[in-house]
Each structure stands twice: as structure tokens, then as C-alpha cells.
Write a protein that holds these residues in place. Structure first.
Motif, PDB file in Angstrom:
ATOM      1  N   LEU A  84       0.837  -1.208   0.000  1.00 56.87           N
ATOM      2  CA  LEU A  84       0.000   0.000   0.000  1.00 56.87           C
ATOM      3  C   LEU A  84       0.861   1.243   0.000  1.00 56.87           C
ATOM      4  O   LEU A  84       1.737   1.390   0.861  1.00 56.87           O
ATOM      5  CB  LEU A  84      -0.900   0.015   1.244  1.00 56.87           C
ATOM      6  CG  LEU A  84      -2.230  -0.715   1.051  1.00 56.87           C
ATOM      7  CD1 LEU A  84      -2.019  -2.209   1.158  1.00 56.87           C
ATOM      8  CD2 LEU A  84      -3.246  -0.241   2.065  1.00 56.87           C
ATOM      9  N   GLU A  85       0.585   2.128  -0.907  1.00 53.70           N
ATOM     10  CA  GLU A  85       1.289   3.394  -0.961  1.00 53.70           C
ATOM     11  C   GLU A  85       0.418   4.467  -0.323  1.00 53.70           C
ATOM     12  O   GLU A  85      -0.672   4.780  -0.835  1.00 53.70           O
ATOM     13  CB  GLU A  85       1.594   3.760  -2.424  1.00 53.70           C
ATOM     14  CG  GLU A  85       2.639   4.844  -2.568  1.00 53.70           C
ATOM     15  CD  GLU A  85       2.099   6.260  -2.529  1.00 53.70           C
ATOM     16  OE1 GLU A  85       2.915   7.183  -2.573  1.00 53.70           O
ATOM     17  OE2 GLU A  85       0.860   6.460  -2.453  1.00 53.70           O
ATOM     18  N   CYS A  86       0.853   5.002   0.819  1.00 48.34           N
ATOM     19  CA  CYS A  86       0.051   5.997   1.546  1.00 48.34           C
ATOM     20  C   CYS A  86       0.800   7.315   1.653  1.00 48.34           C
ATOM     21  O   CYS A  86       0.806   7.953   2.721  1.00 48.34           O
ATOM     22  CB  CYS A  86      -0.318   5.467   2.935  1.00 48.34           C
ATOM     23  SG  CYS A  86      -1.237   3.930   2.902  1.00 48.34           S
ATOM     24  N   VAL A  87       1.464   7.712   0.578  1.00 45.29           N
ATOM     25  CA  VAL A  87       2.206   8.973   0.548  1.00 45.29           C
ATOM     26  C   VAL A  87       1.633   9.896  -0.535  1.00 45.29           C
ATOM     27  O   VAL A  87       1.324  11.056  -0.275  1.00 45.29           O
ATOM     28  CB  VAL A  87       3.714   8.738   0.297  1.00 45.29           C
ATOM     29  CG1 VAL A  87       4.476  10.058   0.287  1.00 45.29           C
ATOM     30  CG2 VAL A  87       4.303   7.784   1.326  1.00 45.29           C
ATOM     31  N   GLY A  88       1.497   9.363  -1.762  1.00 40.59           N
ATOM     32  CA  GLY A  88       1.009  10.188  -2.868  1.00 40.59           C
ATOM     33  C   GLY A  88       2.139  10.757  -3.702  1.00 40.59           C
ATOM     34  O   GLY A  88       2.130  11.932  -4.063  1.00 40.59           O
ATOM     35  N   ARG A  89       3.132   9.894  -4.029  1.00 43.55           N
ATOM     36  CA  ARG A  89       4.255  10.315  -4.873  1.00 43.55           C
ATOM     37  C   ARG A  89       4.615   9.196  -5.829  1.00 43.55           C
ATOM     38  O   ARG A  89       4.531   8.016  -5.472  1.00 43.55           O
ATOM     39  CB  ARG A  89       5.496  10.577  -4.019  1.00 43.55           C
ATOM     40  CG  ARG A  89       5.475  11.874  -3.287  1.00 43.55           C
ATOM     41  CD  ARG A  89       6.719  12.002  -2.426  1.00 43.55           C
ATOM     42  NE  ARG A  89       6.648  13.215  -1.653  1.00 43.55           N
ATOM     43  CZ  ARG A  89       7.041  14.410  -2.119  1.00 43.55           C
ATOM     44  NH1 ARG A  89       7.582  14.502  -3.313  1.00 43.55           N
ATOM     45  NH2 ARG A  89       6.921  15.470  -1.375  1.00 43.55           N
TER      46      ARG A  89
ATOM     47  N   VAL B  54      -2.991   4.615  -2.279  1.00 38.29           N
ATOM     48  CA  VAL B  54      -3.948   5.275  -1.395  1.00 38.29           C
ATOM     49  C   VAL B  54      -3.670   6.785  -1.373  1.00 38.29           C
ATOM     50  O   VAL B  54      -4.568   7.591  -1.218  1.00 38.29           O
ATOM     51  CB  VAL B  54      -3.861   4.684   0.037  1.00 38.29           C
ATOM     52  CG1 VAL B  54      -4.933   5.271   0.931  1.00 38.29           C
ATOM     53  CG2 VAL B  54      -3.977   3.158  -0.001  1.00 38.29           C
ATOM     54  N   GLY B  55      -2.395   7.149  -1.514  1.00 36.59           N
ATOM     55  CA  GLY B  55      -2.006   8.564  -1.485  1.00 36.59           C
ATOM     56  C   GLY B  55      -2.489   9.292  -2.730  1.00 36.59           C
ATOM     57  O   GLY B  55      -2.567   8.717  -3.814  1.00 36.59           O
ATOM     58  N   MET B  56      -2.817  10.560  -2.550  1.00 35.65           N
ATOM     59  CA  MET B  56      -3.299  11.386  -3.650  1.00 35.65           C
ATOM     60  C   MET B  56      -2.150  12.281  -4.106  1.00 35.65           C
ATOM     61  O   MET B  56      -1.740  13.178  -3.383  1.00 35.65           O
ATOM     62  CB  MET B  56      -4.486  12.222  -3.152  1.00 35.65           C
ATOM     63  CG  MET B  56      -5.198  12.975  -4.224  1.00 35.65           C
ATOM     64  SD  MET B  56      -6.899  13.351  -3.753  1.00 35.65           S
ATOM     65  CE  MET B  56      -6.681  14.315  -2.292  1.00 35.65           C
ATOM     66  N   GLY B  57      -1.627  11.995  -5.293  1.00 34.88           N
ATOM     67  CA  GLY B  57      -0.443  12.693  -5.769  1.00 34.88           C
ATOM     68  C   GLY B  57      -0.765  13.861  -6.688  1.00 34.88           C
ATOM     69  O   GLY B  57      -1.922  14.215  -6.896  1.00 34.88           O
TER      70      GLY B  57
END
Ligand code: APR
Ligand code: ZN
Length: 357
Positions: free
Chosen positions: A249-254, A274-277
Motif C-alpha cells: 500500500l502506498e500511503c504517501v502520494g508520490r 492510497v495517497g493522492m499525488g
């Protein structure tokens, strides 16, 4: 009333006097009792999301209904409610398919509402603008919860928890014994770590740039913590029989962390963004790697949740003692202290700051 307003990308948010029109037909006015500071708010401040300004920040909140407009049926004055930043229309193609998080009427970062004290037209974050004393929203944007639920916890359910736990339970459908990596340990990532452990995942590998997140990672239930650097993928593989995790899971947005999640997932595994980039931050994947790795790349919008169904369920879990979110609150402040919370978040410090206006 007072609200936390940002006037232009890159400017610090300031507490400002604003005027909101009272609730129109099928709208309600809510007195905000607790509101969290989420990275999506920071992205509105630093310009990553380029919303219209001036803008009232905040979209993770709970409070009490203080006034209802005509035709309001789902709530009444005095109800305790969680705010939903993506109220579905229940009529469009996506809603009819029971995918309300993809509702055609949602997805706008900010919408016009009210004015500043000098008469300038104002916008509110995700239709809410909840870092404020009050919000006026459509009745579909409030979800009543039991009055015993503390406002702080209720606020967290509205974004970090619905998003992080929904990503694990609904988007990824993590099963007992699955291996999970969560990259980025803010409120969203920590809620995902907690949900992964609750689902019986093992190992749950928590990854962050900041070594100071180690304790929070373990408090949330991570079985391992890694500081993200050039050895992260190797370290994840070492804990998963050389393969990589079932769910990353990517929870940063980059793009860089999406790439890291991609490489941390096993062959045939899934990567959940999950992150909004930012629009211009491009993810590069090798065409041969995409084929050979047989991984699935998907995103999780609002935890693939239906807030009307899932928020009351999460609230019941909290009241039953099954869901203990104490680890998510690292700071408490008032509206006047909220700007400092944005600075802490930009430095990657702490979990959530809760603002009691
Ligand atoms: N590698 C690992 N961790 C990183 C990296 C990186 N390259 N860059 C930043 N981080 C970490 C930060 O140190 C911080 O702990 O990601 C975490 C992000 O946490 P918050 O800023 O608190 O963000 P949060 O509110 O949890 O939101 C995360 O989800 O909803 C979206 O828009 C939101 O994109 C944001 C993401
Ligand atoms: Zn949020």
C-alpha cells in the motif's frame, strides 16, 4: 464564524472571519467539535492539488447538527455526525453498481460556499471546509453516529480510518496470513497498518522516510518497521521468502513511493495507491516488468467504502472496544494552533493533530 483559510498556494493558513449562508433546502449546519489535519489539506496549502482560493481547509471532522433546512429527513438538530467528503448521489452509473466512492458527482477538490468578512467569494475543501467553527453541507454529507462516540474518534473515522482501513479490508481484501507492506505512516498509513493486523496479516511491514515513526508503527501493530532507503525492497523480500509482499500500500502520494510499492510487491501481488499525488508527477514502469511481474496496480478512493454503511459500523467497533484508535492522535490544538500542525505534517512528524475549534 472563524475558519482556517489559505489565500494562495504556498501561503500559511490563517484563522479568518468568514460568513456562511444558512442551510438551504436539504442542507444542514453542523457545529464542528473535532477536526483532523490530513495530508490532502496540506496538498491544498502547498499547491500540490491546485484548488481555487481563498479556501477553508479541513475535511475530516465530526460535530453536532445545529440547524436543518427544509426537507431534511436523515438527521435532526442535536444529532452527532461524522462528515463524509464524498457524498454519493445514489443515482449515477457508479452508485447503481454499488461503487458509491466513484460517484460521478464527487471528486472536486473544492467548491464555492460563503464569503470572507470582506465579501470575497470563498471555497471549501471537498465540499466541507471543516477546519472551522461550523460547516453548512448537504444532508447526504452527514452520517449520524451514537452520541457516546467521542468526537475526536468520530472525526478520525471520517477520513484517515475509512480510507486506511477500507484500503486494507475492501480495496485489497487482505486475508489472514497475507503479507502486507504499508509505505507512509501518517494517519492514513497507520490506520492501514492497524487494519492489516486486525485482518490477521503477517508480516505487516511499515515503511517511512522518518525513523521517528518507528514507535507509532509498532503502536499501530506493525510486525516490522523499515526506514525507506535504497535497501527497502531487499529488506521486504528478506521477510517474505525472497518474493515480496502480497499487498503493497502506498500511503504517501508520490510517484517514487508508488514505484517502491510496485517493487516491494511479489510476482502476481497487488499494489494499492492510497495517497493522492500531483497531476504532473508521472509513474514510470518498465513494459517488460509490467508483463513479467504480473502485478496488479490499483487505487483506493476513500477506501472503496460506502460511508453511510461503513461509518456506523466503524463507530460500533469503537464502542465495542474492537477498534482502539488512541495511537492515531499525537497532538491536540485549537483553530489558532492549527497552522503549526501543517508545519509538523510537512516535516513528517507525528500521526494526527486534532483541532477542537
Ligand atoms: N518514503 C516513505 N515514507 C514517506 C516518503 C517516502 N519517500 N515521503 C513521505 N513519507 C511519509 C512521511 O514521513 C509521513 O510519515 O509519508 C507519511 C505521510 O503522512 P501524512 O503527511 O500524515 O499523510 P496522511 O494524512 O496520512 O495522508 C497520506 O493519503 O489521503 C491521502 O492525500 C493524502 O496523499 C496523502 C496520503
Ligand atoms: Zn483526508
Amino acid at each position: 464564524m472563524r475558519a482556517l483559510v489559505v489565500r494562495a498556494a504556498g501561503e500559511p493558513p490563517r484563522v479568518t472571519d468568514v460568513e456562511l449562508p444558512g442551510p438551504a433546502e436539504s442542507e444542514v449546519r453542523v457545529g464542528v467539535r473535532a477536526a483532523g489535519v490530513c495530508h490532502s489539506d496540506l496538498s491544498m496549502v502547498d499547491g500540490t492539488l491546485a484548488p481555487p482560493y481563498p479556501l477553508v481547509l479541513g475535511h475530516e471532522a465530526a460535530g453536532i447538527v445545529v440547524e436543518v433546512g427544509g426537507g431534511v429527513s436523515r438527521t435532526a438538530v442535536g444529532d452527532h455526525v461524522v462528515l463524509n467528503w464524498a457524498p454519493p448521489c445514489r443515482r449515477c452509473w457508479f452508485c447503481q453498481r454499488a461503487e458509491p466512492w466513484l460517484c460521478a458527482s464527487t471528486g472536486t477538490p473544492a467548491s464555492p460556499r460563503g464569503r470572507t468578512a470582506d465579501g470575497e467569494p470563498l471555497h471549501v475543501t471537498l465540499g466541507l471546509g471543516a477546519l472551522a467553527e461550523e460547516v453548512v453541507v448537504p444532508q447526504s454529507a452527514v452520517v449520524p453516529v451514537p452520541a457516546e462516540l467521542p468526537f475526536e474518534t468520530a472525526a478520525l473515522l471520517g477520513c484517515a480510518v475509512l480510507t486506511g482501513s477500507g484500503a486494507i479490508r475492501r480495496t485489497a481484501a487482505v486475508a489472514s496470513g497475507d503479507s502486507v507492506a504499508v509505505i507512509g505512516l501518517g494517519g492514513v498509513g497507520l490506520a492501514a497498518v492497524y487494519a492489516a493486523r486486525a485482518a490477521g496479516a503477517d508480516p505487516v511491514i511499515a515503511v517511512d522516510l522518518s525513523p521517528a515513526k518507528r514507535e507509532l508503527a509498532h503502536a499501530a501493530g506493525a510486525t516490522a518497521f523499515l526506514v525507506s532507503d535504497s535497501s527497502t525492497v531487499r529488506a521486504v523480500r528478506a521477510q517474505t521468502g525472497g518474493r515480496g509482499v502480497d499487498h503493497a500500500l502506498e500511503c504517501v502520494g508520490r510517484s517514487a513511493t508508488i514505484g517502491l510499492a510496485w517493487r516491494a510487491a511479489r510476482r502476481g501481488g497487488q499494489v494499492v495507491v492510497v495517497g493522492m499525488g500531483a497531476k504532473d508527477d508521472i509513474v514510470g514502469l518498465g513494459a517488460l516488468d509490467v508483463f513479467h511481474s504480473a502485478r496488479t496496480l490499483r487505487s483506493s478512493v476513500y477506501g472503496s467504502s460506502d460511508p453511510d454503511r461503513d461509518l456506523p459500523e466503524l463507530a460500533a467497533d469503537v464502542l465495542a472496544g474492537v477498534l482502539d484508535l488512541g495511537f492515531l492522535v499525537s497532538d491536540r490544538t485549537t483553530l489558532d494552533g492549527a497552522a503549526a500542525a501543517f508545519d509538523r505534517m510537512a516535516r513528517g512528524e507525528g500521526a494526527r493533530t486534532l483541532v477542537c475549534p
